[in-house]
Design a protein around this motif. Structure first.
Motif, PDB file in Angstrom:
ATOM      1  N   GLY A 113       0.850  -0.983   0.085  1.00 20.62           N
ATOM      2  CA  GLY A 113      -0.140   0.350  -0.046  1.00 20.62           C
ATOM      3  C   GLY A 113       0.440   1.404   0.156  1.00 20.62           C
ATOM      4  O   GLY A 113       0.227   2.668   0.494  1.00 20.62           O
ATOM      5  N   ASP A 135       0.573  -8.009   6.808  1.00 18.93           N
ATOM      6  CA  ASP A 135       1.179  -6.127   6.095  1.00 18.93           C
ATOM      7  C   ASP A 135       2.676  -5.693   4.727  1.00 18.93           C
ATOM      8  O   ASP A 135       2.435  -5.112   4.267  1.00 18.93           O
ATOM      9  CB  ASP A 135       2.119  -4.829   6.886  1.00 18.93           C
ATOM     10  CG  ASP A 135       0.870  -5.318   8.465  1.00 18.93           C
ATOM     11  OD1 ASP A 135      -0.322  -5.208   8.220  1.00 18.93           O
ATOM     12  OD2 ASP A 135       1.252  -5.156   9.791  1.00 18.93           O
ATOM     13  N   ALA A 182       4.195   6.003  13.748  1.00 13.58           N
ATOM     14  CA  ALA A 182       3.685   4.865  13.661  1.00 13.58           C
ATOM     15  C   ALA A 182       3.621   3.894  14.850  1.00 13.58           C
ATOM     16  O   ALA A 182       4.066   4.241  15.656  1.00 13.58           O
ATOM     17  CB  ALA A 182       4.504   3.365  12.227  1.00 13.58           C
ATOM     18  N   ASN A 183       2.970   3.406  15.220  1.00 16.09           N
ATOM     19  CA  ASN A 183       2.452   2.233  15.910  1.00 16.09           C
ATOM     20  C   ASN A 183       3.395   1.831  16.532  1.00 16.09           C
ATOM     21  O   ASN A 183       3.203  -0.144  15.337  1.00 16.09           O
ATOM     22  CB  ASN A 183       0.823   1.864  16.370  1.00 16.09           C
ATOM     23  CG  ASN A 183       1.017   1.284  17.407  1.00 16.09           C
ATOM     24  OD1 ASN A 183       1.249   1.344  18.404  1.00 16.09           O
ATOM     25  ND2 ASN A 183      -0.663   0.660  17.461  1.00 16.09           N
ATOM     26  N   GLN A 198       1.339  13.934   5.405  1.00 11.61           N
ATOM     27  CA  GLN A 198       0.314  13.585   5.073  1.00 11.61           C
ATOM     28  C   GLN A 198       1.506  12.867   4.187  1.00 11.61           C
ATOM     29  O   GLN A 198       1.245  11.581   3.918  1.00 11.61           O
ATOM     30  CB  GLN A 198      -0.694  13.475   4.496  1.00 11.61           C
ATOM     31  CG  GLN A 198      -1.632  12.340   4.248  1.00 11.61           C
ATOM     32  CD  GLN A 198      -3.047  13.932   4.114  1.00 11.61           C
ATOM     33  OE1 GLN A 198      -3.716  14.501   3.959  1.00 11.61           O
ATOM     34  NE2 GLN A 198      -4.599  12.560   3.349  1.00 11.61           N
ATOM     35  N   GLU A 238       1.957   8.171   4.157  1.00  5.69           N
ATOM     36  CA  GLU A 238       1.795   8.226   2.331  1.00  5.69           C
ATOM     37  C   GLU A 238       2.607   6.550   1.885  1.00  5.69           C
ATOM     38  O   GLU A 238       2.249   5.592   1.006  1.00  5.69           O
ATOM     39  CB  GLU A 238       0.512   8.174   1.592  1.00  5.69           C
ATOM     40  CG  GLU A 238      -0.797   8.811   2.247  1.00  5.69           C
ATOM     41  CD  GLU A 238      -1.180  10.158   1.010  1.00  5.69           C
ATOM     42  OE1 GLU A 238      -1.009  10.502   0.127  1.00  5.69           O
ATOM     43  OE2 GLU A 238      -2.558   9.798   1.802  1.00  5.69           O
ATOM     44  N   SER A 294      -0.526   5.068   6.710  1.00  5.73           N
ATOM     45  CA  SER A 294      -1.307   5.574   6.616  1.00  5.73           C
ATOM     46  C   SER A 294      -2.362   4.726   8.082  1.00  5.73           C
ATOM     47  O   SER A 294      -2.547   5.354   9.014  1.00  5.73           O
ATOM     48  CB  SER A 294      -2.126   5.789   5.340  1.00  5.73           C
ATOM     49  OG  SER A 294      -1.499   6.694   5.259  1.00  5.73           O
ATOM     50  N   SER A 295      -2.559   3.217   8.078  1.00 10.52           N
ATOM     51  CA  SER A 295      -3.216   2.139   8.716  1.00 10.52           C
ATOM     52  C   SER A 295      -2.797   1.683  10.150  1.00 10.52           C
ATOM     53  O   SER A 295      -3.619   1.454  10.450  1.00 10.52           O
ATOM     54  CB  SER A 295      -4.159   1.247   7.850  1.00 10.52           C
ATOM     55  OG  SER A 295      -3.045   0.553   7.410  1.00 10.52           O
ATOM     56  N   LYS A 296      -1.754   2.631  10.359  1.00 14.34           N
ATOM     57  CA  LYS A 296      -0.987   2.046  11.633  1.00 14.34           C
ATOM     58  C   LYS A 296      -0.577   2.676  11.857  1.00 14.34           C
ATOM     59  O   LYS A 296       0.903   2.781  13.116  1.00 14.34           O
ATOM     60  CB  LYS A 296       0.458   1.257  10.493  1.00 14.34           C
ATOM     61  CG  LYS A 296       0.084   0.195   9.625  1.00 14.34           C
ATOM     62  CD  LYS A 296       1.199  -0.656   9.091  1.00 14.34           C
ATOM     63  CE  LYS A 296       0.546  -1.307   8.100  1.00 14.34           C
ATOM     64  NZ  LYS A 296      -0.255  -1.536   7.207  1.00 14.34           N
ATOM     65  N   ASP A 305      -1.421   6.446  18.420  1.00 14.95           N
ATOM     66  CA  ASP A 305      -2.589   7.569  18.378  1.00 14.95           C
ATOM     67  C   ASP A 305      -2.457   8.768  18.389  1.00 14.95           C
ATOM     68  O   ASP A 305      -1.136   9.155  18.892  1.00 14.95           O
ATOM     69  CB  ASP A 305      -3.340   7.319  19.687  1.00 14.95           C
ATOM     70  CG  ASP A 305      -4.188   5.670  19.686  1.00 14.95           C
ATOM     71  OD1 ASP A 305      -4.213   4.980  19.043  1.00 14.95           O
ATOM     72  OD2 ASP A 305      -4.091   5.141  20.663  1.00 14.95           O
TER      73      ASP A 305
END
Lengths: 134, 98
Positions: free
Chosen positions: A52, A94, B39-40, B60, B64, B69-71, B74
């Motif tokens: 991704g 991932d 990142a987490n 951003q 990307e 982006s999804s990781k 918080d």
């Protein structure tokens, strides 16, 4: 020409330095000379094959797609450090689903990526003729 | 002040040095490989408190590009290049921890 076992150690992420794309260039050259090529992804190098990636926003070429072509060059030994993934909160799911077609098994599609521990990587590295670190 | 960090803390100690010297009103913006710090992961605790206070930003496009982006950890705030400029204008002196 004699065939040697070449291993490329990828330790940095894709875009911050030139190491990642340069490594991929040299890997493809070795493949053109029909050498026995292995790749290892460790430290931040594991980010090179994260699924991704979209580099539209930074104006750089998204060369991660090139990894999908490696199977066609008979490069199908991609070792990924288990410890490096875990440290970064990443799992095999991932990563990009990189595959190759096994000519000895009726061209069955098989995964190129293998998750290995540091100890396993040590053993694989000791079998190589040449190890190049990027 | 605005502090920009462009290296992964798995590679370099620039984020730690930044955190050692940052004052209570400053913010951090992660750019380039610095977004790996957003990142987490096992290093996320370094910035957790600052992020809760809304003082941690990440660019951003760089997020990307690295497929994370999804990781994200918080409370990380994403900004685009215009947002980067706004942070510079708002916080005055910038420190670039290259």
């Amino acid at each position: 020409m004699a065939t040697k076992k070449f291993m490329y150690l990828n330790r940095r992420s894709s875009f911050g330095t030139v190491y990642a794309i340069e490594s991929l260039e040299v890997v493809l050259i070795a493949a053109a000379f029909e050498q026995d090529v292995s790749l290892a992804f460790m430290d931040d190098g594991v980010y090179q094959i994260v699924e991704g990636q979209n580099s539209d926003g930074i104006g750089m070429k998204n060369f991660s797609k090139t990894f999908h072509a490696l199977g066609d060059y008979d490069i199908n030994k991609l070792y990924v450090s288990k410890e490096s993934l875990e440290e970064r909160g990443l799992t095999e799911s991932d990563l990009m689903p990189l595959v190759y077609e096994d000519e000895d098994d009726d061209w069955a599609e098989k995964p190129s990526i293998k998750i290995v521990t540091n100890d396993e990587l040590t053993a694989i590295m000791s079998e190589q003729d040449v190890c190049l670190s990027f | 002040m605005l502090h920009t960090v462009n290296k992964s803390s798995f590679e370099r100690n620039s984020l730690q040095t930044c955190l050692n010297t940052i004052d209570d009103s400053s913010v951090i913006l992660f750019i380039e490989d610095g977004v790996i710090n957003a990142a987490n992961n096992t290093k996320s605790s370094m910035i957790a408190d600052l992020a809760t206070q809304g003082r941690v930003f990440a660019l951003q496009g760089d997020v990307e590009a690295r497929g994370i982006s999804s990781k994200l950890a918080d409370n990380i705030k994403l900004v685009d290049y215009a947002g980067f400029v706004d942070l510079v204008v708002k916080h005055g002196t910038a420190v670039s921890w290259v």
